[in-house]
Design an enzyme around this catalytic site. Structure first.
Site, PDB file in Angstrom:
ATOM      1  N   ASP A 198     -15.944  -3.461  -1.064  1.00  0.00           N
ATOM      2  CA  ASP A 198     -15.440  -3.144   0.270  1.00  0.00           C
ATOM      3  C   ASP A 198     -16.617  -2.898   1.198  1.00  0.00           C
ATOM      4  O   ASP A 198     -17.483  -2.058   0.909  1.00  0.00           O
ATOM      5  CB  ASP A 198     -14.551  -1.904   0.215  1.00  0.00           C
ATOM      6  CG  ASP A 198     -13.398  -2.080  -0.772  1.00  0.00           C
ATOM      7  OD1 ASP A 198     -12.908  -3.212  -0.890  1.00  0.00           O
ATOM      8  OD2 ASP A 198     -13.011  -1.090  -1.410  1.00  0.00           O
ATOM      9  N   ASP A 231       0.846  -1.185   0.000  1.00  0.00           N
ATOM     10  CA  ASP A 231       0.000   0.000   0.000  1.00  0.00           C
ATOM     11  C   ASP A 231       0.883   1.236   0.000  1.00  0.00           C
ATOM     12  O   ASP A 231       1.788   1.359   0.841  1.00  0.00           O
ATOM     13  CB  ASP A 231      -0.921   0.019   1.226  1.00  0.00           C
ATOM     14  CG  ASP A 231      -2.009  -1.048   1.148  1.00  0.00           C
ATOM     15  OD1 ASP A 231      -2.050  -1.780   0.132  1.00  0.00           O
ATOM     16  OD2 ASP A 231      -2.809  -1.149   2.095  1.00  0.00           O
TER      17      ASP A 231
END
EC number: 5.3.1.16
Length: 246
Positions: free
Chosen positions: A129, A8
């Site tokens: 998500d 990330d």
């Protein structure tokens, strides 16, 4: 079952967030390319990269770092974060990215995703998500009124490669993957599902791999690797063994 080690990116650094909160970022390094090569040395053939700044901004913010990763990593790179228009998709595929993960645009402009999935066969992954069962967008900063399963069904016949399901409430917290919710989604849709959020050790990898035959395509893991709680080589081996018994 594929094990995707995660990188990330925030301000060019390798970080992990807690529950998707940009203010709760732990920095694990300032050389994403070196991290990608470490994962490759451990046997990884797939990599999951997220441009966190891009997810919030709606456009790429860590392009140079992603470019270096794609150039250096010998396997397949799956990229998400800020992909909202056809030129984004075309540009990343031209660079050598294997698959693109689209979340916010999938909810707000589903036709765009369907068009891209049709044009780029097996190249588009839809991110589903979830926060308390509802789809979250804009880098998880906004929660919609759309249930996860409804979102998934919209893309069943669209030609997307798979669904990436993340339980935001577990992401980056090492609470264990929400296996029940992941399996429920896989059983309700014809699309393969990639599990994400909360992986804490080999047990998560083992259980998920046993359900590969039910549509669990892979699992993404980040913090457990960076904190030394999960050995990537062992995870890759476990995924292969478990799938064989499934």
């Amino acid at each position: 079952m594929i094990v995707f080690p995660a990188i990330d990116l925030k301000n060019g650094q390798v970080v992990r967030l807690a529950e998707g909160d940009m203010d709760r970022a732990t920095v694990y390094g300032d050389d994403p390319t070196a991290q990608a090569l470490l994962f490759a040395d451990a046997g990884a053939e797939h990599l999951h990269v997220v441009d966190l700044d891009g997810a919030f901004a709606g456009e790429s913010r860590n392009r140079e770092a992603v470019e270096r990763i794609v150039e250096a990593f010998p396997g397949h790179v799956q990229l998400g974060g800020g992909i909202r228009k056809p030129s984004d998709v075309e540009g990343w595929f031209a660079l050598g990215v294997s698959r693109l993960v689209i979340g916010s645009a999938a909810l707000k402009d589903p036709q765009f995703v369907k068009d891209m999935a049709k044009e780029w066969e097996n190249g588009i992954v839809v991110a589903v998500d979830a926060r308390d069962g509802m789809v979250a967008t804009e880098g998880w900063a906004e929660v919609s009124d759309v249930p996860v399963h409804d979102m998934a069904r919209r893309f069943e016949d669209a030609g997307v490669a798979s669904l990436l399901f993340t339980d935001i409430g577990r992401d980056g917290l090492l609470k264990g993957c929400n296996i029940d919710a992941t399996l429920d989604l896989a059983r309700r849709t014809s699309l393969p599902v990639i599990a994400s959020g909360g992986v804490k050790g080999l047990d998560d990898i083992h259980v998920l791999s046993l359900h590969a035959h039910e549509g669990i395509e892979g699992v993404i893991t980040g913090r457990a690797l960076y904190d030394g709680r999960l050995d990537l080589g062992a995870a890759l081996a476990m995924a292969r063994r478990g799938e064989g018994r499934g």
